[in-house]
Design an enzyme around this catalytic site. Structure first.
Site, PDB file in Angstrom:
ATOM      1  N   HIS A   1       8.578 -29.763 -17.593  1.00 14.84           N
ATOM      2  CA  HIS A   1       9.488 -29.445 -18.693  1.00 14.84           C
ATOM      3  C   HIS A   1       8.987 -30.185 -19.923  1.00 14.84           C
ATOM      4  O   HIS A   1       8.454 -31.295 -19.809  1.00 14.84           O
ATOM      5  CB  HIS A   1      10.915 -29.862 -18.337  1.00 14.84           C
ATOM      6  CG  HIS A   1      11.942 -29.577 -19.389  1.00 14.84           C
ATOM      7  ND1 HIS A   1      11.958 -28.412 -20.124  1.00 14.84           N
ATOM      8  CD2 HIS A   1      13.001 -30.309 -19.832  1.00 14.84           C
ATOM      9  CE1 HIS A   1      12.986 -28.437 -20.958  1.00 14.84           C
ATOM     10  NE2 HIS A   1      13.617 -29.580 -20.811  1.00 14.84           N
TER      11      HIS A   1
ATOM     12  N   GLN B   1      12.279 -30.004  -7.678  1.00 16.85           N
ATOM     13  CA  GLN B   1      10.936 -29.552  -8.035  1.00 16.85           C
ATOM     14  C   GLN B   1       9.858 -30.302  -7.264  1.00 16.85           C
ATOM     15  O   GLN B   1       8.879 -29.710  -6.804  1.00 16.85           O
ATOM     16  CB  GLN B   1      10.711 -29.719  -9.541  1.00 16.85           C
ATOM     17  CG  GLN B   1      11.440 -28.704 -10.409  1.00 16.85           C
ATOM     18  CD  GLN B   1      10.864 -27.300 -10.293  1.00 16.85           C
ATOM     19  OE1 GLN B   1       9.709 -27.099  -9.954  1.00 16.85           O
ATOM     20  NE2 GLN B   1      11.711 -26.316 -10.577  1.00 16.85           N
TER      21      GLN B   1
END
Length: 339
Positions: free
Chosen positions: A108, A27
């Protein structure tokens, strides 16, 4: 459900910010490179001293700092390090150094939702979560498209958290596909459930069990590999493109009949009960506690499971068969030498 696009965002909000990306894995590299290509000038990567990722980031012309220095420098800090290390990272490097009123962002919701991290009250706390692996986030952006993102706000003392998060989401390509408003709880619990029962745990367990069933019945490993693993992509691509009905339209009548009549015998009411049990463990925080305890003992069981899985015969036969299909490596999503 509210969905936002590029025209709903003010990209200048993130362009005017000093942005630190903490981590440069799947990411991290995607966020950083997409931000850079969207015109974010004040951009840095925060890494631990001696990180193997530092040369990769520097090779892209990105500024690299240690995490504490990056926290002192930035007014927008995105944390994209592994979940299991984020609490320590926050307590030791970020919390003592983050500017008052800074934005602390996550990709997240686990550490915030389960109170593993308790952010300072002055911080704006948001989540921008692309719904795809980082290599896809980067690849789609590079070709002019984007991956949908989820946007959530946990703390908003500055009253601009939503707007700033939307600006960031669009700068990494989310606004091209759609930025969906959600909550930390909803993202975290549905994400963990999807990973465990379908996308990772359920799918790989189904593939390996089917492979072993064919091998035990005397079929060739190569045939078992093609029929239980290789062709999964063909089916998933059809579902991805137009839903389950699109897949059923495209396969043979024989395959569709087998789908309707045999699928429910594999995934039956007992399977659904086990899914509900797994969801309950996620909702109660049991899974998060189990995972954090696993990390406190050095990931002993986790590493043993990883090793045993890598040694499964399906991996060996797959490596040989993929060598016969050079187009797979030519279009690979993961380049371990760069990210």
């Amino acid at each position: 459900m509210r969905v936002y696009y590029d025209h709903d965002a003010d990209l200048n909000l993130i362009k005017a910010s000093k942005v630190a990306i903490i981590g440069y894995g799947s990411q991290g590299h995607a966020h950083a490179l997409n931000l850079r290509d969207s015109g974010v000038k004040d951009l840095a990567i925060g890494l631990r001293p001696g990180s193997a990722s530092a040369p990769k980031a520097e090779a892209e012309g990105l500024r690299v700092m240690d995490s504490a220095e990056a926290a002192r420098w930035a007014d927008f800090v995105m944390v994209v390090t592994p979940d299991e290390g984020q609490r320590r990272l926050y307590n030791e490097d970020l919390a003592p150094n983050l500017r008052e009123g800074a934005t602390l962002a996550f990709a997240h919701g686990l550490n915030i939702h389960f109170n593993l991290i308790e952010p300072r009250a002055d911080l704006n706390v948001i989540m921008v979560a692309p719904k795809g692996p980082g290599h896809t986030v980067r690849g789609e952006f590079a070709r002019g498209a984007g991956v949908p993102c989820l946007l959530a706000v946990a703390q908003d003392p500055g009253s601009l958290s939503h707007e700033t998060g939307l600006s960031y989401a669009c700068a990494i390509g989310g606004g091209r596909a759609g930025v969906i408003e959600t909550t930390f709880r909803e993202e975290c619990e549905t994400d963990l459930f999807g990973e465990q029962v379908v996308l990772c745990g359920g799918l790989t367990a189904l593939i390996m069990a089917a492979y072993e069933t064919l091998i035990d019945a005397g079929y060739a490993p190569e045939m078992a590999y093609f029929e239980t693993l290789h062709e999964v992509k063909l089916i998933v691509d059809l579902i991805y493109e137009g839903g389950i009905a699109n897949m059923r339209y495209s396969v043979s009548n024989t395959a569709e009949y087998g789908d309707y009549t045999r699928g429910p015998r594999v995934i039956d009411d007992e399977t659904r009960l086990r899914m509900k049990t797994i969801l309950g463990e996620i909702q109660s925080g049991r899974f998060a506690r189990d995972w954090m305890l696993e990390n406190e003992v050095g990931q002993t069981s986790f590493k043993a499971m990883r090793r045993r899985a890598a040694e499964h015969p399906i991996e060996e036969v797959g490596e040989k068969l993929r060598a016969m299909m050079p187009w797979i490596s030519e279009d690979r999503l993961v380049d371990k030498s760069r990210n």
